[in-house]
Design an enzyme around this catalytic site. Structure first.
Site, PDB file in Angstrom:
ATOM      1  N   GLY A 251     -19.902   7.027  -0.749  1.00  0.00           N
ATOM      2  CA  GLY A 251     -19.045   7.461  -1.849  1.00  0.00           C
ATOM      3  C   GLY A 251     -19.032   6.400  -2.934  1.00  0.00           C
ATOM      4  O   GLY A 251     -20.062   5.777  -3.238  1.00  0.00           O
TER       5      GLY A 251
ATOM      6  N   TYR B 283     -22.255   4.080  -2.370  1.00  0.00           N
ATOM      7  CA  TYR B 283     -23.380   4.399  -3.273  1.00  0.00           C
ATOM      8  C   TYR B 283     -23.766   3.156  -4.083  1.00  0.00           C
ATOM      9  O   TYR B 283     -24.947   2.828  -4.213  1.00  0.00           O
ATOM     10  CB  TYR B 283     -22.986   5.546  -4.220  1.00  0.00           C
ATOM     11  CG  TYR B 283     -24.043   5.827  -5.261  1.00  0.00           C
ATOM     12  CD1 TYR B 283     -25.115   6.681  -4.988  1.00  0.00           C
ATOM     13  CD2 TYR B 283     -23.992   5.218  -6.517  1.00  0.00           C
ATOM     14  CE1 TYR B 283     -26.116   6.919  -5.926  1.00  0.00           C
ATOM     15  CE2 TYR B 283     -24.983   5.448  -7.466  1.00  0.00           C
ATOM     16  CZ  TYR B 283     -26.035   6.299  -7.170  1.00  0.00           C
ATOM     17  OH  TYR B 283     -27.023   6.523  -8.101  1.00  0.00           O
TER      18      TYR B 283
ATOM     19  N   LYS C  76       0.872  -1.180   0.000  1.00  0.00           N
ATOM     20  CA  LYS C  76       0.000   0.000   0.000  1.00  0.00           C
ATOM     21  C   LYS C  76       0.903   1.222   0.000  1.00  0.00           C
ATOM     22  O   LYS C  76       2.055   1.158   0.446  1.00  0.00           O
ATOM     23  CB  LYS C  76      -0.850  -0.007   1.283  1.00  0.00           C
ATOM     24  CG  LYS C  76      -2.113   0.796   1.190  1.00  0.00           C
ATOM     25  CD  LYS C  76      -3.260  -0.001   0.608  1.00  0.00           C
ATOM     26  CE  LYS C  76      -4.510   0.855   0.500  1.00  0.00           C
ATOM     27  NZ  LYS C  76      -5.641   0.130  -0.065  1.00  0.00           N
TER      28      LYS C  76
ATOM     29  N   GLY D  75     -21.107   6.213   4.903  1.00  0.00           N
ATOM     30  CA  GLY D  75     -20.251   6.636   3.791  1.00  0.00           C
ATOM     31  C   GLY D  75     -20.802   6.145   2.471  1.00  0.00           C
ATOM     32  O   GLY D  75     -20.729   4.946   2.172  1.00  0.00           O
TER      33      GLY D  75
HETATM   34  P1  NAD Z   1     -14.922   7.316  -1.190  1.00  0.00           P
HETATM   35  O1  NAD Z   1     -13.955   8.353  -0.766  1.00  0.00           O
HETATM   36  O2  NAD Z   1     -15.462   7.356  -2.578  1.00  0.00           O
HETATM   37  O3  NAD Z   1     -16.182   7.310  -0.204  1.00  0.00           O
HETATM   38  C1  NAD Z   1     -16.060   7.416   1.168  1.00  0.00           C
HETATM   39  C2  NAD Z   1     -17.237   8.268   1.657  1.00  0.00           C
HETATM   40  O4  NAD Z   1     -17.237   8.250   3.080  1.00  0.00           O
HETATM   41  C3  NAD Z   1     -17.168   9.727   1.211  1.00  0.00           C
HETATM   42  O5  NAD Z   1     -18.372  10.100   0.577  1.00  0.00           O
HETATM   43  C4  NAD Z   1     -16.950  10.481   2.525  1.00  0.00           C
HETATM   44  O6  NAD Z   1     -17.555  11.772   2.527  1.00  0.00           O
HETATM   45  C5  NAD Z   1     -17.588   9.557   3.530  1.00  0.00           C
HETATM   46  N1  NAD Z   1     -17.114   9.678   4.914  1.00  0.00           N
HETATM   47  C6  NAD Z   1     -15.856   9.913   5.370  1.00  0.00           C
HETATM   48  N2  NAD Z   1     -15.847   9.924   6.716  1.00  0.00           N
HETATM   49  C7  NAD Z   1     -17.131   9.672   7.103  1.00  0.00           C
HETATM   50  C8  NAD Z   1     -17.767   9.561   8.361  1.00  0.00           C
HETATM   51  N3  NAD Z   1     -17.089   9.695   9.496  1.00  0.00           N
HETATM   52  N4  NAD Z   1     -19.107   9.307   8.395  1.00  0.00           N
HETATM   53  C9  NAD Z   1     -19.811   9.190   7.246  1.00  0.00           C
HETATM   54  N5  NAD Z   1     -19.242   9.292   6.024  1.00  0.00           N
HETATM   55  C10 NAD Z   1     -17.928   9.530   5.955  1.00  0.00           C
HETATM   56  O7  NAD Z   1     -14.207   5.924  -0.871  1.00  0.00           O
HETATM   57  P2  NAD Z   1     -14.571   4.455  -1.377  1.00  0.00           P
HETATM   58  O8  NAD Z   1     -13.764   4.137  -2.577  1.00  0.00           O
HETATM   59  O9  NAD Z   1     -16.035   4.250  -1.366  1.00  0.00           O
HETATM   60  O10 NAD Z   1     -13.911   3.622  -0.191  1.00  0.00           O
HETATM   61  C11 NAD Z   1     -14.549   3.521   1.066  1.00  0.00           C
HETATM   62  C12 NAD Z   1     -13.791   2.538   1.932  1.00  0.00           C
HETATM   63  O11 NAD Z   1     -13.720   1.280   1.259  1.00  0.00           O
HETATM   64  C13 NAD Z   1     -12.337   2.920   2.234  1.00  0.00           C
HETATM   65  O12 NAD Z   1     -12.007   2.427   3.523  1.00  0.00           O
HETATM   66  C14 NAD Z   1     -11.542   2.163   1.185  1.00  0.00           C
HETATM   67  O13 NAD Z   1     -10.207   1.921   1.599  1.00  0.00           O
HETATM   68  C15 NAD Z   1     -12.351   0.882   1.139  1.00  0.00           C
HETATM   69  N6  NAD Z   1     -12.207   0.138  -0.096  1.00  0.00           N
HETATM   70  C16 NAD Z   1     -12.524   0.703  -1.288  1.00  0.00           C
HETATM   71  C17 NAD Z   1     -12.374  -0.031  -2.460  1.00  0.00           C
HETATM   72  C18 NAD Z   1     -12.750   0.533  -3.800  1.00  0.00           C
HETATM   73  O14 NAD Z   1     -12.884  -0.250  -4.765  1.00  0.00           O
HETATM   74  N7  NAD Z   1     -12.943   1.842  -3.927  1.00  0.00           N
HETATM   75  C19 NAD Z   1     -11.878  -1.347  -2.407  1.00  0.00           C
HETATM   76  C20 NAD Z   1     -11.587  -1.917  -1.154  1.00  0.00           C
HETATM   77  C21 NAD Z   1     -11.747  -1.157  -0.008  1.00  0.00           C
END
Ligand code: NAD
Length: 359
Positions: free
Chosen positions: A182, A186, A80, A180
């Site tokens: 995002g 979503y 990472k 969350g």
């Molecule tokens: P993202 O940034 O698109 O979405 C995260 C959302 O969480 C944002 O909308 C943000 O405003 C919100 N947020 C942050 N702190 C918050 C809180 N305290 N309360 C409520 N909402 C809050 O990120 P993502 O890609 O959806 O990833 C989310 C998590 O999943 C992360 O931990 C990431 O490491 C993990 N993850 C993502 C992927 C991927 O394919 N994107 C894969 C494996 C793991």
């Protein structure tokens, strides 16, 4: 933090730092394990309060990637990287992306970068202008945004949770709370709504939450309510890690925790055991959220789209296997780590046996 001592305790192979006066880039790459193959893991851009927080984050996240790749049966290790931003919300630039790409490239393919929080396919393409060891872009590198596969894998893991509890796999009568909404949250909300579940959402970014209400018919939780204390069938943490600790776990009124966020347990041993003690079924994060890695890692090692889809579907069975094995373990989290470590050990032994005897 005693860095080398921590690396010894957690088995990290390599930790590299860079600072680039030209672009202001400050970044760390952690390679936890390359036993199964090169270490693939996203790049996170974040404004950490202290350098030690960034170090802690990258060490913990890279270890999680090792277990994620092993549990998903991919020929990849765990790594990472983090980019330390001077202030929250600092906009990414091509110069910063290219500088990070050169840093990644200096590891000669032992580390492969992709998206994580704060990094888009565009940023991946900027990095890829300097290195062929980048996934997740759309023009220079490939794979694109992995979040649809992450959300789908998490949804499959939720099905396993229902099966393990002896319930029918029917979301129509269920209420799921998503923290969350995002990229992954979503899409998970969309899958759940399509399957008929009621979905409560929270997000610190109000427009993101509104989108779920307007487009998907989710219910947004006001500031006066705490998602963790809501009566839910499933809680899906889809924001940042470390949100389950002895305080939040005591508040939970859900039967299942299954979300996309990495490193959901602040103290994996104690918090995993507390969840079990409270009778809450926890789908280990690195099993439930492996879909994105399966997609990008799968493409990197040459799997077909069909094989990738099969592996994302197999997250349901992997989750169930880990639940079964957890009956003798302190927690489902412990059982998942043991499951992943077994795969790594078997490859390590096979490699050792294949080594020619010294001359
Ligand atoms: P993202 O940034 O698109 O979405 C995260 C959302 O969480 C944002 O909308 C943000 O405003 C919100 N947020 C942050 N702190 C918050 C809180 N305290 N309360 C409520 N909402 C809050 O990120 P993502 O890609 O959806 O990833 C989310 C998590 O999943 C992360 O931990 C990431 O490491 C993990 N993850 C993502 C992927 C991927 O394919 N994107 C894969 C494996 C793991």
């Amino acid at each position: 933090m005693h860095v080398l001592e921590s690396m010894v305790n957690h088995g990290h192979e390599r930790l590299s730092f860079t600072q680039d006066p030209e672009t202001g880039l400050k970044a760390i790459i952690a390679i936890h394990s390359t036993v199964l193959g090169p270490a693939l893991g996203g790049t996170r851009r974040w404004a950490y309060a202290h350098e030690s927080e960034a170090l802690f984050d990258v060490l913990r996240l890279s270890e999680g990637m090792t277990y994620k790749a092993a549990a998903a049966d991919l020929p990849l290790g765990g790594g990472k990287s983090v980019i330390l931003l001077p202030k929250p919300g600092e906009q990414p630039t091509e110069a910063q992306g290219r500088s990070m790409g050169r840093f990644v490239d200096s590891h000669g393919g032992m580390y492969i970068a992709a998206e994580d929080v704060g990094v888009s396919p565009q940023f991946c393409d900027w990095m890829a202008k300097e290195s062929k060891f980048i996934m997740g872009g759309e023009a220079v590198s490939h794979g694109g945004d992995p979040s649809p596969w992450t959300a789908l894998g998490c949804f499959n893991s939720m099905k396993a949770c229902l099966r393990h509890l002896g319930k029918s796999v029917d979301f129509k009568s269920l209420t799921v709370g998503i923290q969350g909404c995002g990229a992954t949250g979503y899409k998970l909300a969309k899958l759940l709504r399509e399957a008929g579940a009621a979905v409560l959402v929270t997000d610190v970014h109000v427009p993101t939450m509104k989108r779920c209400v307007e487009e998907l018919g989710c219910v947004a939780l006001g500031n006066d309510r705490n998602l963790f204390a809501e009566k839910l069938d499933i809680l899906a943490p889809c924001a940042l890690g470390g949100i389950l600790d002895h305080k939040t776990i005591q508040q939970l009124k859900c039967q299942v925790v299954c979300g996309t966020a990495n490193n959901q347990l602040l103290h994996p041993d104690a918090d995993g055991a507390l969840l079990k003690q409270r009778g809450i079924l926890y789908a280990p994060d690195f099993i439930a959220n492996a879909g994105g890695l399966i997609r990008l890692g799968g493409l990197y090692v040459g799997l077909t789209e069909k094989r990738i889809d099969e592996k994302v579907a197999a997250i349901e069975e992997t989750t169930l296997t880990v639940f079964k094995e957890s009956s003798h373990a302190a927690s489902t989290s412990d059982a998942a780590i043991a499951f992943a470590k077994r795969r790594i050990e078997s490859v390590r032994k096979a490699k050792a046996n294949a080594q020619p005897v010294g001359v």
